[in-house]
Design a protein around this motif. Structure first.
Motif, PDB file in Angstrom:
ATOM      1  N   ILE A  20       9.498 -37.560  -9.807  1.00  0.00           N
ATOM      2  CA  ILE A  20       8.590 -38.386  -8.987  1.00  0.00           C
ATOM      3  C   ILE A  20       7.167 -38.063  -9.438  1.00  0.00           C
ATOM      4  N   SER A  21       6.364 -39.106  -9.696  1.00  0.00           N
ATOM      5  CA  SER A  21       5.034 -38.841 -10.265  1.00  0.00           C
ATOM      6  C   SER A  21       4.008 -38.437  -9.206  1.00  0.00           C
ATOM      7  N   GLY A  22       4.259 -38.833  -7.930  1.00  0.00           N
ATOM      8  CA  GLY A  22       3.338 -38.426  -6.867  1.00  0.00           C
ATOM      9  C   GLY A  22       2.213 -39.413  -6.610  1.00  0.00           C
ATOM     10  N   THR A  23       2.548 -40.711  -6.591  1.00  0.00           N
ATOM     11  CA  THR A  23       1.518 -41.721  -6.290  1.00  0.00           C
ATOM     12  C   THR A  23       1.118 -41.630  -4.813  1.00  0.00           C
ATOM     13  N   PRO A  24      -0.083 -42.116  -4.476  1.00  0.00           N
ATOM     14  CA  PRO A  24      -0.501 -42.062  -3.058  1.00  0.00           C
ATOM     15  C   PRO A  24       0.482 -42.784  -2.141  1.00  0.00           C
ATOM     16  N   ARG A  37      16.615 -44.565   2.590  1.00  0.00           N
ATOM     17  CA  ARG A  37      16.197 -43.265   2.025  1.00  0.00           C
ATOM     18  C   ARG A  37      14.822 -43.341   1.356  1.00  0.00           C
ATOM     19  N   GLN A  38      14.185 -44.487   1.423  1.00  0.00           N
ATOM     20  CA  GLN A  38      12.854 -44.603   0.792  1.00  0.00           C
ATOM     21  C   GLN A  38      11.807 -43.818   1.574  1.00  0.00           C
ATOM     22  N   VAL A  39      11.088 -42.992   0.855  1.00  0.00           N
ATOM     23  CA  VAL A  39       9.994 -42.215   1.461  1.00  0.00           C
ATOM     24  C   VAL A  39       8.678 -42.815   0.986  1.00  0.00           C
ATOM     25  N   VAL A  99       9.528 -31.039  -9.557  1.00  0.00           N
ATOM     26  CA  VAL A  99      10.145 -30.836 -10.875  1.00  0.00           C
ATOM     27  C   VAL A  99       9.848 -32.089 -11.683  1.00  0.00           C
ATOM     28  N   ASN A 100       9.141 -31.911 -12.790  1.00  0.00           N
ATOM     29  CA  ASN A 100       8.754 -33.081 -13.580  1.00  0.00           C
ATOM     30  C   ASN A 100       8.594 -32.640 -15.030  1.00  0.00           C
ATOM     31  N   LYS A 101       9.012 -33.495 -15.943  1.00  0.00           N
ATOM     32  CA  LYS A 101       8.922 -33.048 -17.346  1.00  0.00           C
ATOM     33  C   LYS A 101       7.514 -33.226 -17.911  1.00  0.00           C
ATOM     34  N   GLN A 150       4.742 -44.967   1.943  1.00  0.00           N
ATOM     35  CA  GLN A 150       3.938 -45.878   2.753  1.00  0.00           C
ATOM     36  C   GLN A 150       4.748 -47.036   3.317  1.00  0.00           C
ATOM     37  N   SER A 151       5.614 -47.614   2.515  1.00  0.00           N
ATOM     38  CA  SER A 151       6.412 -48.729   3.013  1.00  0.00           C
ATOM     39  C   SER A 151       7.841 -48.286   3.313  1.00  0.00           C
ATOM     40  N   GLY A 152       8.070 -46.975   3.325  1.00  0.00           N
ATOM     41  CA  GLY A 152       9.385 -46.450   3.675  1.00  0.00           C
ATOM     42  C   GLY A 152       9.276 -45.517   4.852  1.00  0.00           C
ATOM     43  N   ALA A 200      14.112 -40.877  -1.691  1.00  0.00           N
ATOM     44  CA  ALA A 200      13.899 -41.561  -2.973  1.00  0.00           C
ATOM     45  C   ALA A 200      12.554 -42.272  -2.974  1.00  0.00           C
ATOM     46  N   SER A 201      12.041 -42.481  -4.179  1.00  0.00           N
ATOM     47  CA  SER A 201      10.812 -43.280  -4.301  1.00  0.00           C
ATOM     48  C   SER A 201      11.198 -44.762  -4.347  1.00  0.00           C
ATOM     49  N   LEU A 202      10.199 -45.601  -4.219  1.00  0.00           N
ATOM     50  CA  LEU A 202      10.461 -47.055  -4.195  1.00  0.00           C
ATOM     51  C   LEU A 202      11.168 -47.555  -5.466  1.00  0.00           C
TER      52      LEU A 202
HETATM   53  C1  LIG Z   1       1.838 -51.703  -1.117  1.00  0.00           C
HETATM   54  C2  LIG Z   1       2.677 -50.706  -1.863  1.00  0.00           C
HETATM   55  C3  LIG Z   1       3.563 -49.923  -1.143  1.00  0.00           C
HETATM   56  C4  LIG Z   1       4.336 -48.970  -1.811  1.00  0.00           C
HETATM   57  N1  LIG Z   1       5.180 -48.182  -1.070  1.00  0.00           N
HETATM   58  C5  LIG Z   1       5.840 -47.184  -1.704  1.00  0.00           C
HETATM   59  C6  LIG Z   1       6.668 -46.280  -0.961  1.00  0.00           C
HETATM   60  O1  LIG Z   1       6.845 -46.397   0.264  1.00  0.00           O
HETATM   61  N2  LIG Z   1       7.289 -45.280  -1.628  1.00  0.00           N
HETATM   62  C7  LIG Z   1       7.160 -45.103  -3.000  1.00  0.00           C
HETATM   63  O2  LIG Z   1       7.744 -44.161  -3.534  1.00  0.00           O
HETATM   64  N3  LIG Z   1       6.392 -45.964  -3.709  1.00  0.00           N
HETATM   65  C8  LIG Z   1       5.758 -46.995  -3.113  1.00  0.00           C
HETATM   66  N4  LIG Z   1       5.017 -47.855  -3.852  1.00  0.00           N
HETATM   67  C9  LIG Z   1       5.120 -47.754  -5.337  1.00  0.00           C
HETATM   68  C10 LIG Z   1       4.188 -46.738  -5.939  1.00  0.00           C
HETATM   69  O3  LIG Z   1       2.954 -47.361  -6.259  1.00  0.00           O
HETATM   70  C11 LIG Z   1       4.774 -46.170  -7.261  1.00  0.00           C
HETATM   71  O4  LIG Z   1       5.148 -47.215  -8.115  1.00  0.00           O
HETATM   72  C12 LIG Z   1       5.990 -45.285  -7.022  1.00  0.00           C
HETATM   73  O5  LIG Z   1       5.740 -44.350  -6.009  1.00  0.00           O
HETATM   74  C13 LIG Z   1       6.341 -44.545  -8.299  1.00  0.00           C
HETATM   75  O6  LIG Z   1       7.602 -43.971  -8.138  1.00  0.00           O
HETATM   76  P1  LIG Z   1       8.100 -42.794  -9.071  1.00  0.00           P
HETATM   77  O7  LIG Z   1       7.223 -41.607  -8.902  1.00  0.00           O
HETATM   78  O8  LIG Z   1       9.558 -42.620  -8.825  1.00  0.00           O
HETATM   79  O9  LIG Z   1       7.989 -43.436 -10.539  1.00  0.00           O
HETATM   80  P2  LIG Z   1       6.980 -43.127 -11.706  1.00  0.00           P
HETATM   81  O10 LIG Z   1       5.584 -43.218 -11.273  1.00  0.00           O
HETATM   82  O11 LIG Z   1       7.420 -43.974 -12.852  1.00  0.00           O
HETATM   83  O12 LIG Z   1       7.263 -41.593 -12.060  1.00  0.00           O
HETATM   84  C14 LIG Z   1       8.435 -41.113 -12.641  1.00  0.00           C
HETATM   85  C15 LIG Z   1       8.220 -39.640 -12.962  1.00  0.00           C
HETATM   86  O13 LIG Z   1       9.417 -39.088 -13.452  1.00  0.00           O
HETATM   87  C16 LIG Z   1       9.093 -38.168 -14.480  1.00  0.00           C
HETATM   88  N5  LIG Z   1      10.289 -38.018 -15.318  1.00  0.00           N
HETATM   89  C17 LIG Z   1      10.814 -38.935 -16.177  1.00  0.00           C
HETATM   90  N6  LIG Z   1      11.945 -38.455 -16.723  1.00  0.00           N
HETATM   91  C18 LIG Z   1      12.125 -37.209 -16.213  1.00  0.00           C
HETATM   92  C19 LIG Z   1      13.126 -36.203 -16.403  1.00  0.00           C
HETATM   93  N7  LIG Z   1      14.178 -36.403 -17.214  1.00  0.00           N
HETATM   94  N8  LIG Z   1      12.998 -35.044 -15.726  1.00  0.00           N
HETATM   95  C20 LIG Z   1      11.940 -34.814 -14.904  1.00  0.00           C
HETATM   96  N9  LIG Z   1      10.973 -35.738 -14.696  1.00  0.00           N
HETATM   97  C21 LIG Z   1      11.073 -36.931 -15.329  1.00  0.00           C
HETATM   98  C22 LIG Z   1       7.907 -38.784 -15.194  1.00  0.00           C
HETATM   99  O14 LIG Z   1       7.171 -37.800 -15.897  1.00  0.00           O
HETATM  100  C23 LIG Z   1       7.147 -39.403 -14.034  1.00  0.00           C
HETATM  101  O15 LIG Z   1       6.172 -38.499 -13.529  1.00  0.00           O
HETATM  102  C24 LIG Z   1       4.240 -48.814  -3.216  1.00  0.00           C
HETATM  103  C25 LIG Z   1       3.344 -49.624  -3.923  1.00  0.00           C
HETATM  104  C26 LIG Z   1       2.577 -50.539  -3.257  1.00  0.00           C
HETATM  105  C27 LIG Z   1       1.607 -51.377  -4.053  1.00  0.00           C
END
Ligand SMILES: Cc1cc2nc3c(=O)[nH]c(=O)nc-3n(C[C@H](O)[C@H](O)[C@H](O)COP(=O)(O)OP(=O)(O)OC[C@H]3O[C@@H](n4cnc5c(N)ncnc54)[C@H](O)[C@@H]3O)c2cc1C
Length: 339
Positions: free
Chosen positions: A284-288, A265-267, A303-305, A269-271, A251-253
């Motif tokens: 998952i949007s794919g942040t660094p 289950r967190q994947v 898989v992303n919409k 940098q901090s997981g 899972a993402s954060l």
């Molecule tokens: C110091 C620091 C450490 C961090 N460590 C971590 C870490 O270890 N792990 C981590 O994950 N993040 C970490 N983060 C957070 C990171 O910056 C992002 O906020 C996070 O990765 C975003 O998670 P996400 O992709 O689930 O959410 P979002 O960026 O909000 O992306 C959600 C995605 O879902 C898609 N979507 C929405 N609805 C649907 C649907 N019905 N079907 C298909 N796609 C859909 C959207 O298009 C979007 O691309 C950290 C941040 C900082 C500052």
């Protein structure tokens, strides 16, 4: 600052050979061997813990120069990082050239425990803590530079390492030559028992995990969900798919913060850092920060919409779809297919 390395650089892999070892825990051995070859230095290992044999065997395969094994009696498990740091520092003071080799490099396994150990060791050895390093370079004069992430993974920085010793946390290097066995090298294995007064352990208790699902550690396939899963129901669908594919759920954060999956289950940098063959990333949007937790060799199916989602740039296969349509269709196609 002094720049010139005067004698061959000594690189030490420091490993806690505790009761439960994962492949990633041996990364310092592989890195020490690869770096020593690159800088024409020497590679050594210092093992502390009850189960050193696998690490001794790996060190021999890799052709390390010396392995020091701290006798199990000197280090009763469970060991905490402050105790490990004491044992490593005392053993190095006795066996290694600490204080005499300003360019020595000490490597520990990356991860929460390893990075805490790295900081404590740097303090005890009066060494420079380099943090979690991804890449090491040596110039013709033997000077080292390292690359590591900074500002939450938003940029990579290169540190010119002039005067050490240095402590770095490492994962398996993304270097094809690393980890290759050396055939013509005999590894000296020495058993030592430095008398270190162990400081008391911090009070700690372990709670058994209620979860019976497959663990992320060592998983060959990870089915991961992010904020786009929208809730616990979305994660229930991920668990269903993972069970069929014999994968583990990640899972993402934001998904963890929302309570849709447990923190283990967190994947990212901090997981956790995962190295499966396939990473199926859904919503998952794919942040660094997230991508920092996925090994470079892993193949990503996203898989992303949103067709412009950043994860598609890292994915080998991209599916533009709403998971609410895609996942049930995938699960029913799987159930209908002969296995
Ligand atoms: C110091 C620091 C450490 C961090 N460590 C971590 C870490 O270890 N792990 C981590 O994950 N993040 C970490 N983060 C957070 C990171 O910056 C992002 O906020 C996070 O990765 C975003 O998670 P996400 O992709 O689930 O959410 P979002 O960026 O909000 O992306 C959600 C995605 O879902 C898609 N979507 C929405 N609805 C649907 C649907 N019905 N079907 C298909 N796609 C859909 C959207 O298009 C979007 O691309 C950290 C941040 C900082 C500052």
């Amino acid at each position: 600052m002094q720049a010139q390395a005067e004698s061959p650089r000594a690189i030490y892999a420091l490993i806690h050979t505790g009761p439960a070892m994962a492949a990633a825990d041996y990364a310092p051995l592989e890195t020490a061997s690869a770096l020593a070859r690159r800088c024409q230095g020497s590679a050594h290992a210092l093992l502390v813990g009850a189960a050193p044999q696998a690490a001794i065997d790996r060190a021999r395969e890799l052709g390390l120069d010396t392995v020091w094994v701290v006798s199990a009696g000197a280090a009763p498990e469970p060991l905490q990082s402050q105790q490990l740091a004491d044992i490593f520092a005392a053993s190095l003071a006795r066996e290694g050239p600490v204080g005499h080799a300003p360019d020595s490099l000490f490597l520990v396994a990356a991860g929460p425990a390893g990075e805490e150990l790295a900081g404590r060791l740097a303090a005890r050895l009066k060494a420079v803590p380099l943090g979690k390093c991804k890449h090491f370079e040596f110039d013709a004069a033997g000077r080292m530079s390292v690359q590591r992430a900074a500002f939450g993974g938003r940029l990579d920085m290169t540190l010119a390492c002039r005067r050490g010793p240095f402590v770095a946390a490492v994962r398996k290097l993304d270097d094809a030559a690393q980890g290759q066995p050396q055939d013509s090298h005999a590894t000296a294995v020495c058993h030592i028992s430095p008398a270190v007064p162990l400081r008391p352990a911090y009070p700690a208790s372990a709670t058994a995990r209620a979860e019976q699902q497959a663990s992320l550690d060592g998983a060959k396939l990870v089915v991961a969900g992010g904020r786009g899963m929208g809730g616990a129901d979305g994660f229930a669908a991920l668990y269903e798919l993972a069970a069929r594919l014999e994968g583990a759920v990640g899972a993402s954060l934001p998904a963890i913060d929302a309570g849709w999956a447990p923190v283990a289950r967190q994947v990212g940098q901090s997981g956790k850092y995962v190295a499966p063959e396939i990473y199926l990333a859904i919503g998952i949007s794919g942040t660094p920060q997230h991508m920092a937790g996925i090994a470079p060799h892993t193949r990503i199916i996203a898989v992303n919409k949103d067709p412009d989602a950043g994860i598609f740039q890292a994915a080998q296969i991209g599916v533009v779809a709403d998971w609410q349509e895609f996942l049930p269709a995938l699960i029913s196609a799987w159930d209908g297919a002969p296995h």
